[in-house]
Design a protein around this motif. Structure first.
Motif, mmCIF file in Angstrom:
data_model
loop_
_atom_site.group_PDB
_atom_site.id
_atom_site.type_symbol
_atom_site.label_atom_id
_atom_site.label_comp_id
_atom_site.label_asym_id
_atom_site.label_seq_id
_atom_site.Cartn_x
_atom_site.Cartn_y
_atom_site.Cartn_z
ATOM 1 N N ILE A 1 10.070 73.341 -26.401
ATOM 2 C CA ILE A 1 11.045 73.410 -27.510
ATOM 3 C C ILE A 1 11.750 71.822 -27.547
ATOM 4 O O ILE A 1 12.103 71.413 -26.653
ATOM 5 N N LEU A 2 11.815 71.339 -28.805
ATOM 6 C CA LEU A 2 12.411 70.215 -28.896
ATOM 7 C C LEU A 2 14.033 70.546 -29.351
ATOM 8 O O LEU A 2 14.034 71.135 -30.445
ATOM 9 N N LEU A 3 14.682 70.329 -28.486
ATOM 10 C CA LEU A 3 16.149 70.711 -28.828
ATOM 11 C C LEU A 3 16.944 69.277 -29.577
ATOM 12 O O LEU A 3 16.940 68.515 -29.014
ATOM 13 N N VAL A 4 17.540 69.877 -30.719
ATOM 14 C CA VAL A 4 17.895 68.434 -31.246
ATOM 15 C C VAL A 4 19.461 68.659 -31.570
ATOM 16 O O VAL A 4 20.068 69.768 -32.063
ATOM 17 N N ASP A 5 20.204 67.567 -31.207
ATOM 18 C CA ASP A 5 21.701 67.424 -31.479
ATOM 19 C C ASP A 5 22.095 66.394 -32.080
ATOM 20 O O ASP A 5 21.281 65.304 -31.931
ATOM 21 N N ARG B 1 8.093 76.971 -37.094
ATOM 22 C CA ARG B 1 8.482 76.983 -35.809
ATOM 23 C C ARG B 1 9.934 76.016 -35.478
ATOM 24 O O ARG B 1 9.962 75.318 -34.803
ATOM 25 N N LEU B 2 10.826 76.385 -36.711
ATOM 26 C CA LEU B 2 12.354 75.995 -36.836
ATOM 27 C C LEU B 2 13.193 77.204 -36.654
ATOM 28 O O LEU B 2 13.306 78.004 -37.136
ATOM 29 N N GLY B 3 14.037 76.579 -35.597
ATOM 30 C CA GLY B 3 15.210 77.698 -35.191
ATOM 31 C C GLY B 3 16.469 76.895 -35.150
ATOM 32 O O GLY B 3 16.534 75.447 -35.340
ATOM 33 N N PHE B 4 17.511 77.440 -35.276
ATOM 34 C CA PHE B 4 18.864 77.042 -35.255
ATOM 35 C C PHE B 4 19.710 77.808 -34.006
ATOM 36 O O PHE B 4 19.643 78.892 -34.125
ATOM 37 N N ILE B 5 20.998 77.127 -33.403
ATOM 38 C CA ILE B 5 21.546 77.727 -32.508
ATOM 39 C C ILE B 5 22.909 77.033 -32.745
ATOM 40 O O ILE B 5 23.277 76.150 -33.064
ATOM 41 N N ASP B 6 23.861 78.231 -32.632
ATOM 42 C CA ASP B 6 25.148 78.001 -32.740
ATOM 43 C C ASP B 6 25.855 78.576 -31.189
ATOM 44 O O ASP B 6 25.603 79.563 -30.950
ATOM 45 N N VAL B 7 26.270 77.513 -30.517
ATOM 46 C CA VAL B 7 26.425 77.785 -28.856
ATOM 47 C C VAL B 7 27.944 78.295 -28.875
ATOM 48 O O VAL B 7 28.569 78.216 -27.662
ATOM 49 N N SER B 8 28.670 78.418 -29.763
ATOM 50 C CA SER B 8 30.087 78.624 -29.739
ATOM 51 C C SER B 8 30.287 79.675 -28.466
ATOM 52 O O SER B 8 31.211 79.638 -27.601
ATOM 53 N N VAL C 1 14.490 73.370 -32.369
ATOM 54 C CA VAL C 1 15.755 74.204 -32.468
ATOM 55 C C VAL C 1 16.820 72.928 -32.676
ATOM 56 O O VAL C 1 16.908 72.329 -31.821
ATOM 57 N N GLY C 2 17.655 73.180 -33.733
ATOM 58 C CA GLY C 2 18.680 72.308 -34.027
ATOM 59 C C GLY C 2 20.052 73.103 -33.379
ATOM 60 O O GLY C 2 20.072 74.122 -33.828
ATOM 61 N N ILE C 3 20.872 72.167 -33.106
ATOM 62 C CA ILE C 3 22.320 72.752 -32.633
ATOM 63 C C ILE C 3 23.041 72.630 -33.887
ATOM 64 O O ILE C 3 23.230 71.521 -34.245
ATOM 65 N N HIS C 4 23.650 73.670 -34.348
ATOM 66 C CA HIS C 4 24.504 73.714 -35.653
ATOM 67 C C HIS C 4 25.757 72.760 -35.341
ATOM 68 O O HIS C 4 26.523 72.548 -34.116
ATOM 69 N N SER C 5 26.223 71.694 -36.199
ATOM 70 C CA SER C 5 25.733 71.886 -37.471
ATOM 71 C C SER C 5 24.594 70.511 -37.860
ATOM 72 O O SER C 5 23.611 70.590 -38.445
ATOM 73 N N GLY C 6 25.206 69.447 -37.131
ATOM 74 C CA GLY C 6 24.414 68.172 -37.178
ATOM 75 C C GLY C 6 23.035 68.334 -36.833
ATOM 76 O O GLY C 6 22.165 67.636 -37.497
ATOM 77 N N GLY C 7 22.988 68.824 -35.646
ATOM 78 C CA GLY C 7 21.472 68.862 -34.868
ATOM 79 C C GLY C 7 20.571 69.572 -35.778
ATOM 80 O O GLY C 7 19.440 69.728 -35.684
ATOM 81 N N ALA C 8 21.109 70.691 -36.650
ATOM 82 C CA ALA C 8 20.358 71.484 -37.389
ATOM 83 C C ALA C 8 19.994 70.875 -38.553
ATOM 84 O O ALA C 8 18.773 70.888 -39.088
#
Length: 179
Positions: A101-105, A65-72, A43-50
């Motif tokens: 989950i590999l959380l990416v930022d 198994r790829l997802g994206f999160i915007d934490v705003s 899961v990548g954090i928008h935008s760079g992590g995504a």
């Protein structure tokens, strides 16, 4: 599955950061640690992590198994910062329950974005484990959060920020921006 937490990273020169070299280092750490692991999702954090998550998912053959999160909406400083104009909907197209989950930022700073992303992930289910991968750690943490996988550490002034850019060919670059 073991991984190496590398808190004693040498300090990088902010004026000459090689984002591609940092990405290769991060990718190698992640590949080594996740080798043989099951039920992994990224899961990548928008935008760079995504952007980083997309490339990692491609390399690890985890595009399904790829997802994206915007934490705003999940940030604890939402009322101070307000809503950005480029908010994107979060997309988690797989079952989070029981997953690793590999959380990416891209840049780890205060820890507030990571905390918000973890809170949002739990709205989708209860993962078995969450691992954090960050391209660069700039220190000055406000919350007790550390990356499991980290390519480099840099020290910046409070009025500076580090921004990851992605070129049309997919290549990464990092720029120090002065507020």
């Amino acid at each position: 599955m073991s991984h190496s937490n590398t808190p004693d990273q040498p300090l990088l020169d902010a004026s000459s950061l090689d984002a591609e070299a940092l990405y290769r280092k991060l990718s190698q750490q992640v590949k080594t640690a996740l080798q043989g692991a099951s039920n992994v999702a990224i899961v990548g954090i928008h935008s760079g992590g995504a952007w980083l998550a997309e490339r990692l998912a491609d390399e690890l053959q985890l595009s399904e198994r790829l997802g994206f999160i915007d934490v705003s909406f999940y940030r604890d400083d939402f009322s101070e910062k307000g809503l950005r104009s480029d908010v994107k909907p979060s997309q988690i197209p797989f079952d989070v329950e029981g997953s690793t989950i590999l959380l990416v930022d891209d840049v780890l700073y205060t820890g507030r974005t990571t905390r918000a992303a973890i809170n949002e992930l739990f709205d989708y289910g209860r993962p078995a484990r969450i691992l954090l991968a960050a391209l660069v750690d700039r220190g000055d943490r406000e919350l007790p959060i550390a990356a499991d996988f980290l390519a480099g550490t840099v020290k910046l002034d409070k009025q500076q920020s580090l921004q990851l850019q992605r070129a049309d060919d997919g290549g990464f670059s990092l720029t120090v921006v002065h507020a």
